[in-house]
Design a protein around this motif. Structure first.
Motif, short mmCIF file in Angstrom:
data_model
loop_
_atom_site.label_atom_id
_atom_site.label_comp_id
_atom_site.label_asym_id
_atom_site.label_seq_id
_atom_site.Cartn_x
_atom_site.Cartn_y
_atom_site.Cartn_z
N SER A 517 8.29 28.68 -0.71
CA SER A 517 9.38 28.03 0.01
C SER A 517 10.73 28.58 -0.40
O SER A 517 10.87 29.20 -1.45
CB SER A 517 9.36 26.51 -0.25
OG SER A 517 8.24 25.91 0.35
N ALA A 518 11.72 28.31 0.46
CA ALA A 518 13.12 28.72 0.30
C ALA A 518 13.27 30.18 0.69
O ALA A 518 12.36 30.80 1.25
CB ALA A 518 13.63 28.45 -1.12
N ALA A 519 14.43 30.75 0.41
CA ALA A 519 14.69 32.14 0.76
C ALA A 519 13.94 33.05 -0.21
O ALA A 519 13.58 32.66 -1.32
CB ALA A 519 16.19 32.43 0.70
N VAL A 520 13.71 34.31 0.23
CA VAL A 520 12.99 35.24 -0.64
C VAL A 520 13.94 35.91 -1.63
O VAL A 520 13.84 37.09 -1.91
CB VAL A 520 12.22 36.30 0.18
CG1 VAL A 520 11.06 35.68 0.88
CG2 VAL A 520 13.15 37.00 1.17
N ASP A 521 14.86 35.11 -2.16
CA ASP A 521 15.76 35.58 -3.22
C ASP A 521 15.30 34.94 -4.52
O ASP A 521 14.14 34.57 -4.66
CB ASP A 521 17.22 35.24 -2.87
CG ASP A 521 17.42 33.77 -2.50
OD1 ASP A 521 16.61 32.92 -2.96
OD2 ASP A 521 18.37 33.46 -1.75
N TYR A 524 13.25 31.46 -4.57
CA TYR A 524 11.89 31.36 -4.05
C TYR A 524 11.00 30.61 -5.05
O TYR A 524 11.09 30.83 -6.27
CB TYR A 524 11.35 32.76 -3.85
CG TYR A 524 10.35 32.96 -2.73
CD1 TYR A 524 10.49 32.35 -1.50
CD2 TYR A 524 9.27 33.83 -2.92
CE1 TYR A 524 9.58 32.58 -0.47
CE2 TYR A 524 8.35 34.08 -1.90
CZ TYR A 524 8.52 33.44 -0.68
OH TYR A 524 7.62 33.68 0.33
N VAL A 525 10.14 29.71 -4.55
CA VAL A 525 9.28 28.90 -5.43
C VAL A 525 7.89 28.77 -4.80
O VAL A 525 7.68 29.09 -3.64
CB VAL A 525 9.87 27.49 -5.65
CG1 VAL A 525 11.20 27.56 -6.37
CG2 VAL A 525 10.01 26.75 -4.31
N VAL A 526 6.96 28.24 -5.61
CA VAL A 526 5.60 27.98 -5.14
C VAL A 526 5.36 26.47 -5.14
O VAL A 526 5.54 25.81 -6.17
CB VAL A 526 4.55 28.67 -6.03
CG1 VAL A 526 3.13 28.27 -5.61
CG2 VAL A 526 4.71 30.18 -5.97
N GLY A 527 4.97 25.93 -3.98
CA GLY A 527 4.63 24.53 -3.85
C GLY A 527 3.12 24.34 -3.80
O GLY A 527 2.35 25.31 -3.78
N LEU A 551 5.83 26.56 -9.56
CA LEU A 551 6.23 27.84 -10.13
C LEU A 551 7.62 28.18 -9.60
O LEU A 551 7.85 28.18 -8.39
CB LEU A 551 5.24 28.93 -9.74
CG LEU A 551 5.20 30.21 -10.58
CD1 LEU A 551 4.90 29.90 -12.03
CD2 LEU A 551 4.17 31.19 -10.03
N THR A 552 8.57 28.42 -10.53
CA THR A 552 9.95 28.68 -10.16
C THR A 552 10.53 29.77 -11.06
O THR A 552 9.86 30.29 -11.95
CB THR A 552 10.82 27.40 -10.33
OG1 THR A 552 11.03 27.16 -11.73
CG2 THR A 552 10.15 26.18 -9.71
N SER A 553 11.81 30.06 -10.85
CA SER A 553 12.49 31.04 -11.70
C SER A 553 12.66 30.55 -13.13
O SER A 553 13.04 31.32 -14.01
CB SER A 553 13.87 31.36 -11.11
OG SER A 553 13.74 32.08 -9.90
N ARG A 554 12.39 29.27 -13.39
CA ARG A 554 12.51 28.73 -14.74
C ARG A 554 11.16 28.65 -15.45
O ARG A 554 11.10 28.25 -16.61
CB ARG A 554 13.15 27.32 -14.66
CG ARG A 554 14.60 27.38 -14.22
CD ARG A 554 15.09 26.07 -13.66
NE ARG A 554 14.34 25.65 -12.49
CZ ARG A 554 14.44 26.22 -11.29
NH1 ARG A 554 15.26 27.21 -11.10
NH2 ARG A 554 13.71 25.78 -10.26
N SER A 555 10.09 29.02 -14.74
CA SER A 555 8.76 28.86 -15.33
C SER A 555 8.43 29.92 -16.37
O SER A 555 7.83 29.62 -17.40
CB SER A 555 7.71 28.90 -14.22
OG SER A 555 7.90 27.84 -13.30
#
Length: 628
Positions: A517-521, A524-527, A551-555
């Motif tokens: 989800s969200a933009a591919v910048d 971007y995350v995994v739901g 799963l996110t940029s903070r993971s």
């Protein structure tokens, strides 16, 4: 005493890292002393408010300000907060209201809707349970500074039981002042309230005949979180860590090759691990017992394993492994395939051109998101392509001829556009696009899930659709498409409204469907969507969507914009996650591979890195091998 803290975060100036639609959500942290706190879920939100929907299907993004966590008389939990516009402005629809949620375990939440309190914008809300009457007492502050109080019974009724009266804030506890909190030691944290975590001895007076629910009610009456709930929160919202390794003290030589070490993890889960033994001290020709030692085997995959490769997918076919991905290096005009006899061999494997944008009529640029799928013994590649323009991007299927070689492009059929059961187009090209189609078998039926986006007459964002699939001709659907998911949460409509990249992971009793989800910048995350065995996959209400991304940029440190993942099972039975992320906020999309861990409940965990998966201190295993 232990505590659970409810907080939001200050939006970071760089919206790529933590913008308003992420920061304005409820976060949780735990503490053993009420002073030093440990953030759960990588200091990311666990409760997001839903977007509202217009008549034409378009969404209005919303966020959550000043949430208040409280206990309910029946042992459940409630959250009350201020619904605002996605990026932080006042929400006209929520004027004079607060939004309410309930939860059994603080992991899954039900959004009840808006509770009307008055006519002016509400700034803050405070709720607590009155044990004597089992009513909920509400105190709120309007933006003007005026405070009011009232009561209600069940949150589900969304109705006050008393006419609100003005109250003197000085007569109430300092419930609205952040000054009661010191520095909690969490980046960007804005604390709102905390509840004490009840110790098990607090409810020892409950008879053995009583259930855990009664214990929860005792805690609720005292405004406390049961210890079992807090324990589960930590198990589910902290990444599992390897805490030990088990192996038999002795083993017969004939069984040595098949026996695995049992890796233990902090959440109570375990995983079986192969061991690389040093057999130099054992004489397999002479009867006796021989002490040996070995090291737990672990495949190593540095990130990235392939630069400029997005939407990766790996399959195992005829004992070989194959890798394919979107090629960002040439603007998505080619698809290359790699072949190796081991999973790790794919990292250095030669690339073979499989498809380009000149070979077939109607197949131009934007060759996106290729996926391997074995259907009834035949191998297929699902991918998206366009004759040339973005607005004509549609889902296609290629078939490997019987006995064909996957790395030989001549052994693959020309791409066939996916159609409905009657042969009509899945959508009207030029007005809508379809992409990221995946398929899977579940309880004897085949299904397709894909992302579809309407641009004309109005851009509605990308939604997930599902339909049954014809396994004999997998470019044909068997049922009418059904909307499965919309980007309704802040993490899904961050920068753009997108749900895409679905991929199924069947479990024993549940089917897991991850999506991106969200933009591919870097946002971007995994739901995650799940459905239980026996439920109807074509009935959206039978699915459960997790309120927060998994799963996110903070993971994982150094990996940004993680998403569009797929799964493959190796010859040892290990499940691997292939995904793309950016090695830096502005880095190129690049492919990675990491083992999928399954937590104590059997749910997939995607952020167990190699050092967390097998700790160096537990890698050495010793046993006695018995030679008969």
């Amino acid at each position: 005493m232990a505590y659970l803290l409810n907080y939001t975060r200050k939006p970071m100036e760089d919206g790529m890292l933590y913008g308003p639609r992420l920061a304005y959500s409820m976060h949780l942290a735990v503490s053993q002393d009420g002073k030093q706190f440990q953030a759960l879920n990588h200091n990311s939100g666990v409760l997001f408010v839903k977007a509202t929907e217009n008549e034409d299907g378009s969404l209005n993004p919303k966020s959550l300000k000043n949430p208040w966590l409280f206990t309910l008389p029946d042992g459940r939990f409630g959250v009350a907060g201020i619904r605002i516009q996605g990026d932080g402005g006042e929400d006209q629809e929520s004027r004079g209201c607060v939004v309410l949620f309930t939860s059994k375990d603080l992991l899954e939440y039900e959004e009840l809707g808006l509770l009307k309190l008055g006519t002016e914008y509400v700034e803050r809300i405070f709720v607590y349970c009155v044990p004597e009457s089992r009513q909920l007492r509400l105190i709120w502050q309007e933006q003007s500074g005026s405070c009011f109080t009232s009561e209600m019974e069940e949150p589900e009724k969304l109705q006050l039981t008393q006419i609100p009266i003005r109250c003197d804030r000085s007569s109430e506890p300092d419930i609205f002042g952040e000054e009661i909190f010191g520095d909690v030691g969490i980046e960007g944290a804005i604390p709102h309230n905390m509840l004490e975590i009840a110790q098990r001895e607090d409810i020892q007076g409950i008879t053995a005949k009583s259930t855990a629910i009664h214990g929860a009610e005792v805690c609720a009456a005292e405004g406390k979180i049961p210890a079992e709930v807090a324990d589960k929160l930590c198990r589910k919202l902290l990444t599992p860590v390897n805490t030990g390794m088990e192996f038999p003290k002795s083993i017969e030589a004939s069984r040595l090759g098949e026996c695995r070490a049992r890796a233990l993890y902090s959440d109570g889960s375990f995983a079986w691990k192969k061991v690389d033994w040093d057999l130099s001290q054992a004489d397999f020709q002479t009867r006796g017992s021989y002490p040996i030692e070995g090291r737990v085997h672990q495949e190593h995959f540095a990130f990235p394993m392939a630069y400029n490769r997005a939407d990766p997918c790996v399959t195992r076919w005829n004992d070989n492994y194959y890798f394919i991905a979107t090629n960002d290096a040439d603007g998505n005009h080619t698809l290359y395939i790699r072949e190796a006899d081991t999973l790790s061999g794919l990292v250095e494997a030669e690339e073979h051109l499989l498809l380009d944008s000149q070979t077939y009529p109607g197949i131009g640029g934007l060759l996106w998101a290729p996926e391997f799928h074995e259907i009834q013994g035949r191998l297929y590649i699902f991918h998206a392509a366009t004759p040339g323009e973005f607005f004509w991007e549609e889902s296609h299927v290629m078939e490997l001829r019987e006995g064909g070689n996957p790395v030989c492009r001549e052994d693959w059929s020309a791409p066939k556009r996916v159609v409905k059961r009657d042969g009509s187009d899945l959508c009207e090209a030029g007005k809508e696009i379809t992409l990221d189609m995946t398929c899977f078998e579940w309880q004897g039926e085949w299904y397709a899930v894909w992302s579809q986006r309407q641009f004309l007459p109005k851009d509605l964002g990308a939604w997930l659709y599902i339909a049954k699939l014809n396994p004999q001709e997998p470019w044909k659907l068997l049922t009418e498409p059904v909307v499965l998911s919309k980007p309704e949460y802040g993490w899904a409509n961050n920068h753009t409204f997108v749900d895409e990249g679905p991929f199924a992971l069947p479990g024993e009793d549940k089917l897991y469907l991850t999506f991106s989800s969200a933009a591919v910048d870097a946002t971007y995350v995994v739901g995650l969507l799940t459905i239980e065995k026996g439920k109807n996959l074509l009935k959206p209400g039978d699915w459960k969507k997790r309120n927060y991304p998994i799963l996110t940029s903070r993971s994982v440190k150094g990996e940004f914009g993680t998403g569009h993942n797929a799964y493959v099972t190796d010859e040892e039975g290990n499940v691997w996650n292939t995904y793309h992320a950016r090695p830096g906020v502005d880095g190129v999309r690049s492919s990675g591979i990491r083992r999928v861990h399954f937590d104590v409940d059997g749910d997939p965990v995607l952020d167990v890195t190699e050092e967390l998966d097998v700790a160096e201190e537990f890698r050495l295993v010793r046993t006695e091998v018995i030679v008969e």
